[in-house]
Design a protein around this motif. Structure first.
Motif, PDB file in Angstrom:
ATOM      1  N   PRO A 283      15.904  31.338  54.258  1.00  0.00           N
ATOM      2  CA  PRO A 283      17.254  31.802  54.597  1.00  0.00           C
ATOM      3  C   PRO A 283      17.921  32.502  53.413  1.00  0.00           C
ATOM      4  O   PRO A 283      17.670  32.180  52.252  1.00  0.00           O
ATOM      5  CB  PRO A 283      17.986  30.509  54.959  1.00  0.00           C
ATOM      6  CG  PRO A 283      17.279  29.449  54.181  1.00  0.00           C
ATOM      7  CD  PRO A 283      15.831  29.863  54.120  1.00  0.00           C
ATOM      8  N   VAL A 284      18.753  33.471  53.742  1.00  0.00           N
ATOM      9  CA  VAL A 284      19.570  34.182  52.753  1.00  0.00           C
ATOM     10  C   VAL A 284      21.022  34.085  53.198  1.00  0.00           C
ATOM     11  O   VAL A 284      21.339  34.287  54.375  1.00  0.00           O
ATOM     12  CB  VAL A 284      19.156  35.663  52.642  1.00  0.00           C
ATOM     13  CG1 VAL A 284      20.117  36.427  51.713  1.00  0.00           C
ATOM     14  CG2 VAL A 284      17.724  35.785  52.146  1.00  0.00           C
ATOM     15  N   ARG A 285      21.914  33.762  52.259  1.00  0.00           N
ATOM     16  CA  ARG A 285      23.341  33.725  52.543  1.00  0.00           C
ATOM     17  C   ARG A 285      24.080  34.633  51.565  1.00  0.00           C
ATOM     18  O   ARG A 285      23.715  34.725  50.384  1.00  0.00           O
ATOM     19  CB  ARG A 285      23.890  32.294  52.458  1.00  0.00           C
ATOM     20  CG  ARG A 285      23.434  31.423  53.633  1.00  0.00           C
ATOM     21  CD  ARG A 285      23.936  30.005  53.537  1.00  0.00           C
ATOM     22  NE  ARG A 285      25.392  29.865  53.630  1.00  0.00           N
ATOM     23  CZ  ARG A 285      26.075  29.902  54.767  1.00  0.00           C
ATOM     24  NH1 ARG A 285      25.439  30.115  55.919  1.00  0.00           N
ATOM     25  NH2 ARG A 285      27.383  29.738  54.776  1.00  0.00           N
ATOM     26  N   VAL A 286      25.093  35.308  52.082  1.00  0.00           N
ATOM     27  CA  VAL A 286      25.886  36.233  51.279  1.00  0.00           C
ATOM     28  C   VAL A 286      27.363  35.908  51.450  1.00  0.00           C
ATOM     29  O   VAL A 286      27.817  35.580  52.557  1.00  0.00           O
ATOM     30  CB  VAL A 286      25.605  37.694  51.686  1.00  0.00           C
ATOM     31  CG1 VAL A 286      26.718  38.637  51.216  1.00  0.00           C
ATOM     32  CG2 VAL A 286      24.261  38.153  51.108  1.00  0.00           C
ATOM     33  N   GLN A 287      28.072  35.999  50.345  1.00  0.00           N
ATOM     34  CA  GLN A 287      29.533  35.883  50.363  1.00  0.00           C
ATOM     35  C   GLN A 287      30.107  37.293  50.169  1.00  0.00           C
ATOM     36  O   GLN A 287      29.701  38.016  49.260  1.00  0.00           O
ATOM     37  CB  GLN A 287      30.010  34.964  49.248  1.00  0.00           C
ATOM     38  CG  GLN A 287      31.510  34.763  49.214  1.00  0.00           C
ATOM     39  CD  GLN A 287      31.922  33.956  47.997  1.00  0.00           C
ATOM     40  OE1 GLN A 287      32.113  34.488  46.911  1.00  0.00           O
ATOM     41  NE2 GLN A 287      32.029  32.629  48.186  1.00  0.00           N
ATOM     42  N   ILE A 288      31.059  37.676  51.018  1.00  0.00           N
ATOM     43  CA  ILE A 288      31.591  39.042  50.951  1.00  0.00           C
ATOM     44  C   ILE A 288      33.071  39.049  51.302  1.00  0.00           C
ATOM     45  O   ILE A 288      33.534  38.261  52.137  1.00  0.00           O
ATOM     46  CB  ILE A 288      30.807  39.984  51.899  1.00  0.00           C
ATOM     47  CG1 ILE A 288      31.218  41.440  51.697  1.00  0.00           C
ATOM     48  CG2 ILE A 288      30.942  39.553  53.343  1.00  0.00           C
ATOM     49  CD1 ILE A 288      30.310  42.432  52.410  1.00  0.00           C
ATOM     50  N   ASN A 289      33.804  39.906  50.650  1.00  0.00           N
ATOM     51  CA  ASN A 289      35.214  40.133  50.965  1.00  0.00           C
ATOM     52  C   ASN A 289      35.483  41.628  50.904  1.00  0.00           C
ATOM     53  O   ASN A 289      35.280  42.264  49.868  1.00  0.00           O
ATOM     54  CB  ASN A 289      36.122  39.395  49.979  1.00  0.00           C
ATOM     55  CG  ASN A 289      37.599  39.639  50.270  1.00  0.00           C
ATOM     56  OD1 ASN A 289      37.982  39.891  51.413  1.00  0.00           O
ATOM     57  ND2 ASN A 289      38.427  39.561  49.238  1.00  0.00           N
ATOM     58  N   ILE A 290      35.877  42.213  52.024  1.00  0.00           N
ATOM     59  CA  ILE A 290      36.291  43.618  52.088  1.00  0.00           C
ATOM     60  C   ILE A 290      37.717  43.649  52.605  1.00  0.00           C
ATOM     61  O   ILE A 290      38.009  43.133  53.696  1.00  0.00           O
ATOM     62  CB  ILE A 290      35.394  44.444  53.038  1.00  0.00           C
ATOM     63  CG1 ILE A 290      33.933  44.414  52.581  1.00  0.00           C
ATOM     64  CG2 ILE A 290      35.887  45.885  53.129  1.00  0.00           C
ATOM     65  CD1 ILE A 290      32.985  45.100  53.555  1.00  0.00           C
ATOM     66  N   ARG A 291      38.621  44.229  51.811  1.00  0.00           N
ATOM     67  CA  ARG A 291      39.996  44.388  52.272  1.00  0.00           C
ATOM     68  C   ARG A 291      40.374  45.866  52.163  1.00  0.00           C
ATOM     69  O   ARG A 291      40.362  46.443  51.079  1.00  0.00           O
ATOM     70  CB  ARG A 291      40.963  43.542  51.450  1.00  0.00           C
ATOM     71  CG  ARG A 291      42.367  43.507  52.089  1.00  0.00           C
ATOM     72  CD  ARG A 291      43.247  42.477  51.434  1.00  0.00           C
ATOM     73  NE  ARG A 291      43.746  42.956  50.151  1.00  0.00           N
ATOM     74  CZ  ARG A 291      44.105  42.167  49.144  1.00  0.00           C
ATOM     75  NH1 ARG A 291      43.957  40.844  49.257  1.00  0.00           N
ATOM     76  NH2 ARG A 291      44.572  42.668  48.019  1.00  0.00           N
ATOM     77  N   THR A 292      40.679  46.461  53.298  1.00  0.00           N
ATOM     78  CA  THR A 292      41.019  47.881  53.343  1.00  0.00           C
ATOM     79  C   THR A 292      42.388  48.058  53.989  1.00  0.00           C
ATOM     80  O   THR A 292      42.922  47.137  54.618  1.00  0.00           O
ATOM     81  CB  THR A 292      39.973  48.674  54.140  1.00  0.00           C
ATOM     82  OG1 THR A 292      40.010  48.287  55.517  1.00  0.00           O
ATOM     83  CG2 THR A 292      38.573  48.436  53.597  1.00  0.00           C
ATOM     84  N   ARG A 293      42.940  49.253  53.831  1.00  0.00           N
ATOM     85  CA  ARG A 293      44.236  49.559  54.451  1.00  0.00           C
ATOM     86  C   ARG A 293      44.158  50.926  55.115  1.00  0.00           C
ATOM     87  O   ARG A 293      43.610  51.870  54.551  1.00  0.00           O
ATOM     88  CB  ARG A 293      45.360  49.546  53.419  1.00  0.00           C
ATOM     89  CG  ARG A 293      46.716  49.958  53.998  1.00  0.00           C
ATOM     90  CD  ARG A 293      47.847  49.759  53.026  1.00  0.00           C
ATOM     91  NE  ARG A 293      48.086  48.338  52.769  1.00  0.00           N
ATOM     92  CZ  ARG A 293      49.073  47.860  52.016  1.00  0.00           C
ATOM     93  NH1 ARG A 293      49.906  48.708  51.418  1.00  0.00           N
ATOM     94  NH2 ARG A 293      49.213  46.569  51.840  1.00  0.00           N
ATOM     95  N   PHE A 294      44.723  51.014  56.304  1.00  0.00           N
ATOM     96  CA  PHE A 294      44.830  52.276  57.018  1.00  0.00           C
ATOM     97  C   PHE A 294      46.266  52.799  56.880  1.00  0.00           C
ATOM     98  O   PHE A 294      47.212  52.010  56.845  1.00  0.00           O
ATOM     99  CB  PHE A 294      44.452  52.104  58.483  1.00  0.00           C
ATOM    100  CG  PHE A 294      42.996  51.812  58.676  1.00  0.00           C
ATOM    101  CD1 PHE A 294      42.092  52.837  58.920  1.00  0.00           C
ATOM    102  CD2 PHE A 294      42.510  50.509  58.590  1.00  0.00           C
ATOM    103  CE1 PHE A 294      40.738  52.571  59.076  1.00  0.00           C
ATOM    104  CE2 PHE A 294      41.161  50.241  58.742  1.00  0.00           C
ATOM    105  CZ  PHE A 294      40.270  51.276  58.984  1.00  0.00           C
TER     106      PHE A 294
END
Length: 525
Positions: A283-294
Motif C-alpha cells: 500500500p501507498v498513502r499520500v498526504q496532500i493539501n491543495i487550496r485554490t481560489r477562483f
C-alpha cells in the motif's frame, strides 16, 4: 543539432506594394544600438514582471497588479494613449497553498504543482493511492464504487532518460541554412495514439465516484509552439526531469470552473516510485493539501490587453505594432514565457523614446492577455480593430496596419524573422539585416510559424511576424514548467532582442509604403 524537419507550406501571395531596397536610417539604428546595449533596462523590467508579479495567470490578482505596474512604466517613459482594453474571459484562478508527501510505506516529500483552474481538496487529506488504467467504458464499470476517497494515479511508469542530447538550442550555421529553405526534408512518421475515452468522461467519472485527488506525471510527448506551420520542427524535444515538472491546465474557467477533482502534476521520479511500490502489492498513502481560489468575472472583465504608443508624424494614422503576451502559466513566474518577450518589447519602446525617434507611422505596443488560453487577447483586438477572422469582415483600421512583430519563443537572441509565407516582404527586410549582422541577426525564413499571437493577424491577411530565436532551454526546461524563473534569463540576449525589435519597428514606420500583404487563408482557398 541533427534532424531539422520543416513542413512545406503554400507560397501563394497577393499583389504587394513594393518597398524593396529602401535603406534604413543608419544614424538612428546606431543610436538605438547605443541606448539599448549601453543603458539597457530590460533585466530590471523582466525582474519586476517575473520575481515580483509572477505568475501572471489570467484573471488573478497578480496579473492585475502587473498591469498597473506596466502601465505606470509606459506612462513614465512618455508614451501616449496608454490604456487597457478589457474583454470577457471567465473566472480567474490563483493558488493559495499546496503541499504533498508520501507518508507510507515511507515519508517522501513530493515535488509537484497543482494544475491551473483545479479545485481545492477538503483541507489536508491523507488517503490510499490507487493506480488506475481507464481506456474504455468497460473500464469505468470495473472501477465503479472502488475509488471513493482515493488518490488516483492514471498513467503507467515512464522511462526517465539521461540528460543527453540537444537540451540547449542555439541556431548554428546548419540550422540557419535550413531555416532559409522553402522546402524542408520529409517529416517523420507520427507517433501512434492509444485509444482513450474523451478526457471529460473520465474527469466526470472521478468526480461522481468521489476521488480525493488525481496525481499525474505530465504528458509523454512534447511539442512547443513557434515551429513552421504544419510541421514537427525538430527543436530538442527531450524535456529534463530531475524535479522539473511541466504542468498543464486542470479545469475550465467558464461557468463550470471548480467542478473538477483536485489535480496536480508531480515529478516523474516520485510518480514512478509510487507505481512500482503498488505493483509489488504494497500500500501507498499520500498526504496532500491543495487550496485554490477562483476570481469571478464582474463588471470589470477578467481579460485585458495593454496599449501605448509613440505617435507618428506625416503617416500617423498608420500603425506599426510590437507585441508579446503578458500572461503566463502558473507553476513558476513566467520568466521565459513570457516576461522575456514583454520586457524586450517594453524596452524597445523605451529605447525609441530615449533616442528621440520621430517615426512617420505610429509605433504601438500591445501586451496581450489570455494568450495561454488560446490567443484570446490578440484575437479579440484584431476582431475589434481590424477584421473578424470568422467572417473576414474588415474594420476601418484594416488598411492602416503596416505590420505586427511578436516575441514569444523564450529568452534567446533573435536570429532573423519568419516571413510567414510572404516572400515579397523578404526584399524589404533584407537591407535591415546588415546593420544587425554583428548581433547575430542573419536569417529570413520563408515559411510560416504558428502557436502565438502573430497568428491572430496572419489569419485575417495582415502582415504578422514572429522573430526567429535561439530557443536555449525553452523547449527542454522552462516552457510551462516549474523552473521558468528569472535565473533562466540571459541578459545579453534580452538586450539584443529589444534592440532588434526597436530597429524593425522604426524601419517599418519609416517606409514609403506599407509592407506587402497576402490574402488571408480563407480567401486563398
Amino acid at each position: 543539432m541533427k534532424g531539422l524537419y520543416l513542413a512545406l507550406v503554400s507560397l501563394a501571395v497577393a499583389p504587394a506594394l513594393p518597398a524593396a531596397g529602401q535603406e534604413p536610417d543608419h544614424a538612428m539604428v546606431a543610436a538605438i544600438r547605443e541606448e539599448g546595449l549601453q543603458r539597457s533596462q530590460v533585466m530590471e523590467l523582466a525582474g519586476w514582471l517575473s520575481d515580483v508579479y509572477g505568475p501572471r495567470v489570467t484573471g488573478s490578482p497578480a496579473i492585475e497588479a502587473a498591469r498597473e505596474w506596466a502601465m505606470r512604466q509606459l506612462r513614465a517613459w512618455g508614451l501616449a494613449d496608454v490604456h487597457e482594453e478589457r474583454f470577457a474571459f471567465g473566472q480567474g484562478w490563483s493558488l493559495e497553498q499546496f503541499h504533498a508527501q508520501m507518508v507510507a510505506p515511507q515519508v517522501m516529500p513530493i515535488i509537484g504543482y497543482p494544475k491551473s483552474w483545479t479545485s481545492s481538496t477538503d483541507g489536508t487529506v491523507t488517503a490510499n493511492v490507487v493506480r488506475v488504467d481507464i481506456r474504455s467504458r468497460a473500464d469505468l464499470d470495473r472501477y465503479r464504487g472502488t475509488l471513493r476517497g482515493a488518490i488516483v494515479l492514471p498513467q503507467p511508469v515512464r522511462e526517465v532518460r539521461m540528460l543527453e542530447g540537444d537540451l540547449v538550442l542555439r541556431m548554428d550555421r546548419a540550422l540557419l541554412a535550413a531555416a532559409r529553405q522553402p522546402q524542408p526534408p520529409s517529416r517523420p512518421a507520427g507517433r501512434p495514439r492509444l485509444a482513450r475515452l474523451p478526457a471529460g468522461v473520465v474527469e466526470r467519472f472521478y468526480l461522481d465516484e468521489g476521488v480525493a485527488a488525481v496525481l499525474d506525471r505530465g504528458s509523454d510527448y512534447f511539442m512547443v509552439g513557434g515551429a513552421p506551420s504544419g510541421s514537427r520542427l525538430r527543436w530538442p524535444t527531450q524535456r529534463v526531469d530531475g524535479g522539473t515538472v511541466f504542468v498543464e491546465r486542470g479545469g475550465p474557467w467558464d461557468d463550470d470552473a471548480g467542478r473538477v477533482v483536485p489535480a496536480a502534476t508531480i515529478a516523474v521520479e516520485h510518480y514512478n516510485r509510487m507505481v512500482r511500490i503498488l505493483e509489488r502489492g504494497l500500500p501507498v498513502r499520500v498526504q496532500i493539501n491543495i487550496r485554490t481560489r477562483f476570481h469571478p468575472e464582474g463588471e470589470r472583465l477578467n481579460g485585458f490587453n495593454i496599449l501605448g504608443e509613440i505617435p507618428g508624424t506625416d503617416l500617423r494614422d498608420e500603425v506599426v505594432l510590437l507585441g508579446a503576451h503578458f500572461d503566463s502559466t502558473h507553476a513558476a513566474t513566467g520568466a521565459t514565457d513570457n516576461a522575456s518577450g514583454t520586457a524586450a518589447m517594453m524596452e524597445a519602446l523605451r529605447i525609441l523614446r530615449a533616442v528621440g525617434a520621430a517615426p512617420r507611422r505610429t509605433i504601438r505596443i500591445a501586451l496581450w492577455g489570455a494568450e495561454e488560453q488560446g490567443l484570446l487577447g490578440s484575437r479579440e483586438y484584431v476582431r475589434r480593430h481590424f477584421a473578424d477572422r470568422r467572417t473576414l469582415e474588415r474594420k476601418p483600421g484594416y488598411d492602416r496596419l503596416s505590420a505586427y512583430y511578436n516575441l514569444d519563443n523564450g529568452a534567446g537572441r533573435i536570429r532573423g524573422v519568419w516571413l510567414q509565407d510572404n516572400p515579397e516582404v523578404g526584399a524589404v527586410f533584407e537591407p535591415w539585416l546588415a546593420p544587425l549582422a554583428d548581433l547575430g541577426v542573419a536569417a529570413l525564413g520563408p515559411r510560416a510559424t504558428r502557436g502565438t499571437d502573430h497568428v491572430a493577424f496572419d489569419e485575417v491577411g495582415l502582415p504578422g511576424f514572429q522573430f526567429m530565436q535561439d530557443r536555449l532551454e525553452y523547449n527542454s526546461r522552462t516552457h510551462h514548467s516549474n523552473m521558468d524563473f528569472f535565473d533562466r534569463l540571459q541578459r545579453d540576449d534580452l538586450m539584443q532582442m529589444a534592440v532588434v525589435a526597436a530597429v524593425f519597428a522604426y524601419n517599418t514606420a519609416m517606409l514609403d509604403d506599407r509592407l506587402p500583404r497576402r490574402d488571408p487563408p480563407a480567401w486563398r482557398r
